[in-house]
Design an enzyme around this catalytic site. Structure first.
Site, short mmCIF file in Angstrom:
data_model
loop_
_atom_site.label_atom_id
_atom_site.label_comp_id
_atom_site.label_asym_id
_atom_site.label_seq_id
_atom_site.Cartn_x
_atom_site.Cartn_y
_atom_site.Cartn_z
N GLU A 187 31.92 -13.17 -70.83
CA GLU A 187 33.10 -12.53 -71.31
C GLU A 187 33.97 -12.08 -70.29
O GLU A 187 34.33 -10.83 -70.22
CB GLU A 187 32.90 -11.62 -72.57
CG GLU A 187 32.39 -12.43 -73.70
CD GLU A 187 32.32 -11.49 -74.97
OE1 GLU A 187 32.56 -10.39 -74.92
OE2 GLU A 187 31.67 -11.92 -75.85
N GLU A 299 27.25 -19.37 -79.71
CA GLU A 299 27.32 -18.31 -80.82
C GLU A 299 28.09 -18.81 -81.98
O GLU A 299 29.15 -18.08 -82.58
CB GLU A 299 27.96 -17.15 -79.92
CG GLU A 299 27.14 -16.55 -78.96
CD GLU A 299 27.91 -15.28 -78.34
OE1 GLU A 299 28.77 -14.60 -79.25
OE2 GLU A 299 27.55 -14.88 -77.03
O1 G3I Z 1 21.98 0.68 -81.82
C1 G3I Z 1 22.94 1.31 -82.87
C2 G3I Z 1 22.38 2.28 -83.95
O2 G3I Z 1 21.69 3.24 -83.16
C3 G3I Z 1 23.55 2.65 -84.81
O3 G3I Z 1 22.94 3.31 -85.82
C4 G3I Z 1 24.21 1.70 -85.41
C5 G3I Z 1 25.55 2.29 -86.41
O4 G3I Z 1 26.55 1.42 -86.21
O5 G3I Z 1 25.04 0.92 -84.30
C6 G3I Z 1 23.92 0.38 -83.34
O6 G3I Z 1 24.69 -0.30 -82.29
C7 G3I Z 1 25.25 -1.41 -82.89
C8 G3I Z 1 24.59 -2.57 -82.17
O7 G3I Z 1 25.25 -3.75 -82.52
C9 G3I Z 1 23.36 -2.82 -82.58
O8 G3I Z 1 23.05 -2.82 -83.76
C10 G3I Z 1 26.68 -1.59 -82.81
O9 G3I Z 1 27.28 -0.43 -83.44
C11 G3I Z 1 27.46 -2.76 -82.72
O10 G3I Z 1 28.96 -2.73 -82.41
C12 G3I Z 1 26.83 -3.95 -82.08
O11 G3I Z 1 27.21 -4.98 -82.39
C13 G3I Z 1 26.81 -6.26 -81.67
C14 G3I Z 1 27.80 -6.64 -80.85
O12 G3I Z 1 27.64 -7.92 -79.98
C15 G3I Z 1 28.52 -5.65 -79.66
O13 G3I Z 1 29.56 -6.06 -79.19
C16 G3I Z 1 26.45 -7.15 -82.53
O14 G3I Z 1 25.20 -6.97 -83.31
C17 G3I Z 1 26.14 -8.65 -81.70
O15 G3I Z 1 25.86 -9.52 -82.75
C18 G3I Z 1 27.47 -8.74 -80.80
O16 G3I Z 1 27.10 -9.96 -80.24
C19 G3I Z 1 28.22 -10.43 -79.40
C20 G3I Z 1 27.87 -11.32 -78.20
O17 G3I Z 1 26.60 -10.44 -77.41
C21 G3I Z 1 28.70 -11.73 -77.21
N1 G3I Z 1 29.61 -12.57 -77.92
C22 G3I Z 1 30.19 -11.82 -79.01
C23 G3I Z 1 29.26 -11.51 -80.05
C24 G3I Z 1 29.68 -10.83 -81.39
O18 G3I Z 1 30.42 -9.59 -81.04
#
Ligand code: G3I
Length: 398
Positions: A187, A299
């Site tokens: 990205e 994805e």
């Molecule tokens: O780890 C913390 C946890 O400690 C906390 O309690 C919780 C509360 O919301 O948050 C957790 O972090 C989250 C993390 O995933 C792990 O679970 C974040 O809030 C959350 O924003 C994060 O989202 C991920 C996202 O990437 C971040 O941009 C998604 O799971 C993941 O599926 C997503 O994947 C991305 C690809 O890597 C790149 N392309 C887009 C795709 C979708 O956004």
């Protein structure tokens, strides 16, 4: 908290699982027979819970044309037997949704947590699946010790480059020989017309655009046999203008001309029924392939407006037709390009999807519903793969 709300949580709470090396054939991505043996080794599925038995599983059908079907996954979901069963039976590639990102693997400087990544790599090896490593160079989900250090000046530009180099060598080296495709860079291009590399990106603003090819060179040194991908969204016409695809295509052409070890391009494939299916997708994938690159859908999901995050029932009944249609069209675009070697969904059950947490009011993005029942999109993919065996070109892996 809903235990499968995000593709994400829980890596740090899991016990580390012993690694089981993948076979050389599986790592080369050419032995579909071993992948199917892995599927057969999983406990038998019921048609109601998984969408079919192993003979008509997505991975089995796709193996006839040497295509790999993947999914992103959260490690602790493997504790749920039904979930692990679907994952083993239906998919031949695994992508850790978050567990290989820098912020997860090195939450404190020099303190590493490989538990989630190790567990997924071990699961993949046990079930004849390949692994897509995701992702080494991205502005998001970086460790706070790194971003804070850069912000307060205790990490200089030169030190940042050294830390990145060490990160790539450490992570790619740890999984050397066990990762089929690495999303090296993720990205970097702007959502604009014209598009281009985002000058305000964390890495670009601190180290300049040459850091991207440099990351590919480091990753190639660390694992010369891994296929190295550039991965992005809206790079197959999803933006309507094709501007982002044009910019990425021009950059890939330049990088290939300079001998940078980029082997593939991943179109993430995050679609939304309100925008319709991008009509340029097949041509865009074809022109990437014409540069000598492998192509992957990395994805895939198709979101739409729903009643709420827990039930995720589409509010417009026509969306229940648009949803499988867009999945099917995306798979057909992939099938039309022999260099497209894998089609990965970003999680398979709606309870896991990142969509409700990111796009207010939307959901229903995956191919299984919130109760892990296969949706029409699953059956359309199954039908397309069944038909592909007698029409679509066999995938080219070398
Ligand atoms: O780890 C913390 C946890 O400690 C906390 O309690 C919780 C509360 O919301 O948050 C957790 O972090 C989250 C993390 O995933 C792990 O679970 C974040 O809030 C959350 O924003 C994060 O989202 C991920 C996202 O990437 C971040 O941009 C998604 O799971 C993941 O599926 C997503 O994947 C991305 C690809 O890597 C790149 N392309 C887009 C795709 C979708 O956004």
């Amino acid at each position: 908290m809903d235990r499968r709300r995000f593709l994400a949580v829980g890596a740090s709470t899991l016990a580390t699982t012993a690694l089981v090396p993948a076979t050389a054939e599986a790592a080369a991505g050419t032995d579909t027979a071993s992948a199917d043996a892995g599927a057969a080794g999983a406990s038998p599925a019921t048609a109601a819970s998984t969408g079919g038995g192993t003979d008509d599983a997505l991975r089995t059908l796709a193996s006839r044309i040497n295509l790999r079907i993947g999914t992103a996954v959260i490690p602790f979901d493997l504790d749920t037997p039904d979930y692990a069963q679907v994952m083993a039976e239906q998919f031949s590639v695994v992508t850790p949704g978050n567990e290989m990102k820098w912020g997860v693997v090195e939450p404190e400087q020099d303190v590493f947590d490989w538990s989630g990544a190790d567990r997924l790599v071990a699961f993949a090896a046990q079930h004849g699946q390949l692994v897509r490593g995701h992702t080494l160079l991205w502005h998001n989900q970086l460790p706070t010790w790194l971003t804070d250090g850069v912000a307060d000046g205790t990490i200089t530009g030169g030190q940042l480059a050294d830390l990145l180099k060490a990160h790539i060598f450490t992570e790619v080296g740890r999984f050397r020989g066990r990762i089929w495709q690495w999303d090296v860079a993720n990205e970097f291009f702007q959502d604009a017309n014209p598009s281009g590399i985002n000058p305000n990106d964390f890495w670009i603003s601190h180290l300049g655009p040459d850091i991207i090819p440099q990351a590919f060179r480091w990753a190639h040194q660390a694992d010369p046999h891994a296929l190295l991908f550039y991965n992005d969204y809206n790079i197959a016409g999803e933006d309507g203008t094709n501007a982002k695809s044009d910019a990425v295509y021009a950059w890939l052409k330049q990088m290939r001309g300079q001998g940078v070890p980029i082997h593939g391009v991943g179109n993430q494939g995050h679609l939304d029924t309100q925008y319709g299916f991008p009509t340029q997708m097949t041509q865009d994938l074809q022109r990437y392939a014409a540069l000598g690159l492998k192509v992957a859908i990395t994805e895939a999901d198709v979101r739409t407006f729903v009643d709420g995050p827990d039930t995720q029932v589409p509010t417009d009944h026509l969306a229940t037709f648009a949803h499988p249609y867009e999945y099917s069209q995306m798979l057909k675009a992939a099938l039309a390009v022999p260099e497209c070697i894998s089609f990965t969904v970003w999680g398979f059950g709606d309870a896991d999807s990142w969509v409700p947490g990111t796009f207010k009011g939307e959901g229903y993005a995956n191919i299984y519903d919130v109760n892990l029942q296969p949706k029409a999109a699953y059956f359309d993919l199954q039908r397309d793969l069944q038909l592909a065996a007698s029409g679509a070109p066999r995938r080219v892996h070398t």
